[in-house]
Enzyme design. Structure first.
Site, mmCIF file in Angstrom:
data_model
loop_
_atom_site.group_PDB
_atom_site.id
_atom_site.type_symbol
_atom_site.label_atom_id
_atom_site.label_comp_id
_atom_site.label_asym_id
_atom_site.label_seq_id
_atom_site.Cartn_x
_atom_site.Cartn_y
_atom_site.Cartn_z
ATOM 1 N N ARG A 55 -41.581 -10.659 -28.970
ATOM 2 C CA ARG A 55 -40.878 -11.002 -30.221
ATOM 3 C C ARG A 55 -41.072 -12.466 -30.564
ATOM 4 O O ARG A 55 -41.247 -12.835 -31.724
ATOM 5 C CB ARG A 55 -39.386 -10.677 -30.090
ATOM 6 C CG ARG A 55 -39.103 -9.185 -30.062
ATOM 7 C CD ARG A 55 -37.686 -8.910 -29.632
ATOM 8 N NE ARG A 55 -36.716 -9.511 -30.520
ATOM 9 C CZ ARG A 55 -35.513 -9.912 -30.147
ATOM 10 N NH1 ARG A 55 -35.115 -9.760 -28.903
ATOM 11 N NH2 ARG A 55 -34.694 -10.433 -31.011
ATOM 12 N N ASP A 76 -36.238 -6.110 -21.428
ATOM 13 C CA ASP A 76 -35.848 -7.120 -22.425
ATOM 14 C C ASP A 76 -36.740 -8.354 -22.296
ATOM 15 O O ASP A 76 -37.190 -8.909 -23.294
ATOM 16 C CB ASP A 76 -34.380 -7.519 -22.263
ATOM 17 C CG ASP A 76 -34.076 -8.740 -23.139
ATOM 18 O OD1 ASP A 76 -34.220 -8.623 -24.360
ATOM 19 O OD2 ASP A 76 -33.766 -9.812 -22.594
ATOM 20 N N LYS A 98 -28.563 -7.388 -21.015
ATOM 21 C CA LYS A 98 -28.430 -8.328 -19.905
ATOM 22 C C LYS A 98 -26.981 -8.408 -19.440
ATOM 23 O O LYS A 98 -26.690 -8.445 -18.250
ATOM 24 C CB LYS A 98 -28.936 -9.710 -20.337
ATOM 25 C CG LYS A 98 -30.458 -9.723 -20.483
ATOM 26 C CD LYS A 98 -30.980 -11.024 -21.031
ATOM 27 C CE LYS A 98 -30.801 -11.155 -22.505
ATOM 28 N NZ LYS A 98 -31.720 -12.051 -23.191
ATOM 29 N N SER A 153 -30.897 -6.878 -26.913
ATOM 30 C CA SER A 153 -31.389 -7.865 -25.956
ATOM 31 C C SER A 153 -30.214 -8.531 -25.223
ATOM 32 O O SER A 153 -30.180 -8.595 -23.987
ATOM 33 C CB SER A 153 -32.221 -8.900 -26.719
ATOM 34 O OG SER A 153 -32.458 -10.044 -25.958
ATOM 35 N N HIS A 166 -21.029 -15.116 -23.956
ATOM 36 C CA HIS A 166 -22.399 -15.326 -24.426
ATOM 37 C C HIS A 166 -22.351 -15.843 -25.858
ATOM 38 O O HIS A 166 -21.624 -15.310 -26.689
ATOM 39 C CB HIS A 166 -23.203 -14.028 -24.367
ATOM 40 C CG HIS A 166 -24.641 -14.245 -24.719
ATOM 41 N ND1 HIS A 166 -25.586 -14.572 -23.769
ATOM 42 C CD2 HIS A 166 -25.280 -14.230 -25.905
ATOM 43 C CE1 HIS A 166 -26.756 -14.743 -24.364
ATOM 44 N NE2 HIS A 166 -26.601 -14.545 -25.663
HETATM 45 N N1 URA Z 1 -30.608 -14.264 -27.254
HETATM 46 C C1 URA Z 1 -31.093 -13.198 -26.553
HETATM 47 O O1 URA Z 1 -30.863 -13.064 -25.361
HETATM 48 N N2 URA Z 1 -31.820 -12.294 -27.202
HETATM 49 C C2 URA Z 1 -32.101 -12.373 -28.521
HETATM 50 O O2 URA Z 1 -32.766 -11.517 -29.037
HETATM 51 C C3 URA Z 1 -31.608 -13.505 -29.239
HETATM 52 C C4 URA Z 1 -30.845 -14.424 -28.584
#
Ligand code: URA
Length: 437
Positions: free
Chosen positions: A168, A161, A187, A183, A82
């Site tokens: 947000r 999320d 995931k 966040s 990621h």
């Molecule tokens: N990517 C995400 O999945 N969440 C965030 O808060 C920022 C970048």
């Protein structure tokens, strides 16, 4: 504790009891806590922070709010990467098939463009027919057959999320280390992985440009993963300049395909090789050595990774002809050369102004429902430290009409700083590596 009392305590910087916080989050999921109360909470977190204990509560409620994938019936170690997001970051498109070539199973769930950055899903959709909305059954099938699959976050994963992220995005509360860490990690924890590699961007084009903040974000995510039994390593990488030369969805996909053909550019290849080597050793928490990098480089230059990408494109409904003709991927009607207004040395290529310009040319979204124009963007020809003469080509703008080309030209001229004397020191491509403390 009532939501109002909890908000007051967070506002005033007091510690929150895990049980109270958990009730607040589950209350939000059940409708007992309102959007405006959650928005106030998120802003209080941006200003006051969250302790490790409080962050853990958020992560665990986020993961438990949805399904957790079980990929144990697919043989091999499941490892995802990621990135925290950057300008010109097309790494995932090259990395997923490359890591699969090295024997790793890559169940990659990616996102769309966010702010000034383009997203992996938007880049994949530049390939005609490519589906990024696979249901879980098809995702598993592609993964089992090809060794890698790339899709969007399914609705089942971490719905808390998704709801918080939407709030947000419209309340100025994205830039918070614990909120970003929770966040991302919620995931990834729900993906059924054996290990995770994080590419944490540092420098002006990153969401958290400050070096110390980027480091803290990396450490926070590694701690969250490791505490839940997911081996996690973070690589801190340079985002004080765009990655590669292409910025804009279709242009970036084309550059990723050229990289899969072994045609560079050098920085993209070096980063992809490093991350692939990390993914190959991650499940055993090993440390990357030169042999791993050589193996990764070999899989890139042998054409093996390209062929695997072809199989994935076909399995996900995409037109594989673009692999032989990557230029089909960016079809903006107009392009314009940008020439250097003076002689000197390139002191920097500012990433953020280019990312923002791609959005304004139609390559990003102002609202969630906006369509993306995959054809627009930039090819940046020069790099920091390079000598240029007046009139020399700095880059090419791709846009839909002459006025837009002009907007792009101004952005490129703002981005490329030309000065006299030695350029300021740029970040090394790989700044650091953070593993379990
Ligand atoms: N990517 C995400 O999945 N969440 C965030 O808060 C920022 C970048």
């Amino acid at each position: 504790m009532s939501p109002v009392r909890l908000l007051e305590r967070k506002r005033d910087g007091h510690r929150l009891e895990p049980s109270d916080l958990q009730r607040f989050f589950t209350g939000y999921l059940s409708g007992d806590v309102e959007d405006y109360q959650m928005s106030a909470f998120l802003m209080a977190v941006v200003l006051q922070g969250l302790s490790a204990e409080e962050t853990d509560v958020l992560v665990d409620v986020m993961v438990a709010s949805g399904a957790t994938l079980d990929l144990s019936d697919i043989a091999g170690a499941k490892v995802d990467k990621h990135s925290t997001g950057g300008v010109g970051d097309k790494v995932s498109l090259v990395l997923a098939p490359l890591a699969a070539e090295l024997g790793v199973v890559v169940p990659m769930m990616s996102g769309r463009g966010l702010g000034h950055t383009t997203g992996t899903l938007d880049k994949l959709e530049a390939i005609p027919g490519f589906r990024v909305d696979l249901d879980l059954e098809r995702f598993r099938r592609v993964l089992g057959e090809v060794g890698c699959a790339m899709t969007g976050q399914t609705r089942e994963i971490a719905p808390l999320d998704r709801r918080l992220y939407a709030l947000r995005d419209v309340t100025g509360t994205v830039a918070s280390i614990p909120l970003i860490a929770a966040s991302i990690m919620s995931k990834k924890l729900a993906e059924g992985l054996d290990a995770l590699v994080l590419d944490v961007k540092m420098g002006a084009g990153a969401f958290l440009p400050d070096a110390e903040q980027a480091r803290t974000l990396a450490e926070t995510m590694v701690r969250i993963g490791e505490a839940r039994g997911l081996p996690t390593v973070a690589v801190l990488t340079a985002m004080d300049r765009p990655l590669g030369r292409a910025v804009g969805n279709g242009l970036e996909t084309a550059e990723a395909i050229r990289c899969l053909r072994g045609d560079g550019p050098d920085d993209l290849e070096a980063l992809v090789v490093e991350l692939a080597a990390e993914m190959a050793v991650a499940p055993g928490s090993g440390v990357v050595d030169e042999q791993e990098r050589t193996r990764a480089r070999g899989a890139l230059h042998s054409g093996g990774a390209l062929e695997r990408f072809r199989r994935m494109v076909e399995a996900q409904g995409g037109d594989p002809r673009v692999l032989d003709e990557p230029n089909l991927l960016h079809t903006a009607v107009r392009s314009g050369e940008v020439l250097s207004p003076r002689s000197g040395t390139v002191h920097g290529v500012g990433p953020r102004v280019l990312g923002e310009a791609v959005v304004s040319l139609g390559g990003g979204r102002a609202r969630v429902e906006d369509a993306i124009d995959p054809g627009v963007g930039f090819e940046v020809i020069v790099e920091p430290g390079q000598r240029v003469e007046e009139g020399e080509l700095l880059g090419i703008v791709h846009a839909q009409d002459e006025a837009a080309v002009e907007v792009g030209r101004r952005a490129l001229l703002t981005s490329v700083l030309i000065g006299d004397g030695d350029p300021p020191e740029a970040l090394p491509l790989i700044v650091d590596r953070i593993a379990a403390l």
